[in-house]
Design an enzyme around this catalytic site. Sequence first.
Site, PDB file in Angstrom:
ATOM      1  N   CYS A 129       0.826  -1.215   0.000  1.00 59.83           N
ATOM      2  CA  CYS A 129       0.000   0.000   0.000  1.00 59.83           C
ATOM      3  C   CYS A 129       0.859   1.263   0.000  1.00 59.83           C
ATOM      4  CB  CYS A 129      -0.912  -0.015   1.225  1.00 59.83           C
ATOM      5  SG  CYS A 129      -1.902   1.462   1.353  1.00 59.83           S
ATOM      6  N   CYS A 132      -0.514   4.062   2.271  1.00 59.53           N
ATOM      7  CA  CYS A 132      -0.288   3.853   3.709  1.00 59.53           C
ATOM      8  C   CYS A 132       1.174   4.072   4.085  1.00 59.53           C
ATOM      9  CB  CYS A 132      -0.664   2.430   4.124  1.00 59.53           C
ATOM     10  SG  CYS A 132      -2.145   1.774   3.386  1.00 59.53           S
ATOM     11  N   ASP A 133       2.096   3.558   3.278  1.00 60.27           N
ATOM     12  CA  ASP A 133       3.497   3.476   3.704  1.00 60.27           C
ATOM     13  C   ASP A 133       4.448   4.400   2.945  1.00 60.27           C
ATOM     14  OD1 ASP A 133       2.697   1.500   5.460  1.00 60.27           O
ATOM     15  OD2 ASP A 133       3.052  -0.115   4.021  1.00 60.27           O
TER      16      ASP A 133
END
Length: 300
Positions: A129, A132-133
């Site tokens: 992701c 997200c990261d």
Amino acid sequence: MIDIAIIGAGPAGMSAAIYGKRAGLEVCVFEGELCGGQMIYTPEIENYPGTGKLSGAELALNMRAQMLDLGVTLKEERVTAVSYDGTYHLTASGGEYEARTLIIANGAKRRHLGVPGEEKYSGRGVSYCAVCDGSLYKGKTVVVVGGGNTACEDALYLANICEKVYLVHRREELRAEKHLANAVLNSEKVEKILCAKPVSVIGDKKVTAIELDINGEKRLVETDAVFVCIGLQPENGIYAHIAELDAAGYIVAGADCRTSSPGLFAAGDTRTTALRQVITAASDGAVAATNAHRYIKERS
Ligand code: NAP
């Protein structure tokens, strides 16, 4: 008893809940993770009419709020087993439930590469992701694996954050839609490594490199992270005894979302369909809930 139980609160499940509730039915949605499904990982939704510039996470929150405002019951529970004897029986992490009809809208999960090092470094450089990261790799070097829409979107997203982005794809041509593929091909920040198959992820405490096989020759690319964006796979094992699955594991259902079992519907990415998008999932949810309503009316 619940009129419509819905498993999964992605766009298909939430749309089904909105349609079911507005039809005056008792609707309960089960979601073991965050509401929104795959769309929460999408940096920007560009092809859902009317949203303007909106991230997938924002659209998910809007849908969730709309669903809850209507009075839909949301159970933040994972459904682990389902059976049918004229009624649908659900075993979830918080208890047992009964429903007249069931809509499976559990989407699909991110596919893994299955190469050595991938699991070992998951969360330590291997990610599924970018949204997200990505911020963890500000000013660093990252590799994105895949040639579809997700890989291209994520490579472009990461190009705004990272110092260097490699896009590794196993073919000569990208599968992504033309405008996305062209944006990647024209990006100076994204170095394309084509005809390249990942062989292993290498690291010490964290990822340090990815090993590739390029037309039979090995190449080591040093990187701080590997973003695996190679598509989705269904997780429908627990439904195999009540619904027909195709060879890839998707629930066999047409545009009416009806399955091989009475009162059982499949909506969104989980069913056999040619197009898996937020809008097609939302559309499926509306169709499935409307047909579930019809099914209940015919039997009452
Ligand atoms: P996808 O379209 O299935 O593409 C997966 C990519 O990963 C393909 O390029 C595939 O290669 C590659 N791949 C698969 N298995 C691999 C492996 N083991 N090793 C190396 N490469 C592998 O998946 P996606 O991009 O995640 O998209 C999923 C669905 O969501 C699609 O229907 C897509 O249209 C939709 N989506 C839409 C948008 C949008 O509309 N903006 C954004 C994101 C996703 P090959 O090309 O060789 O098969």
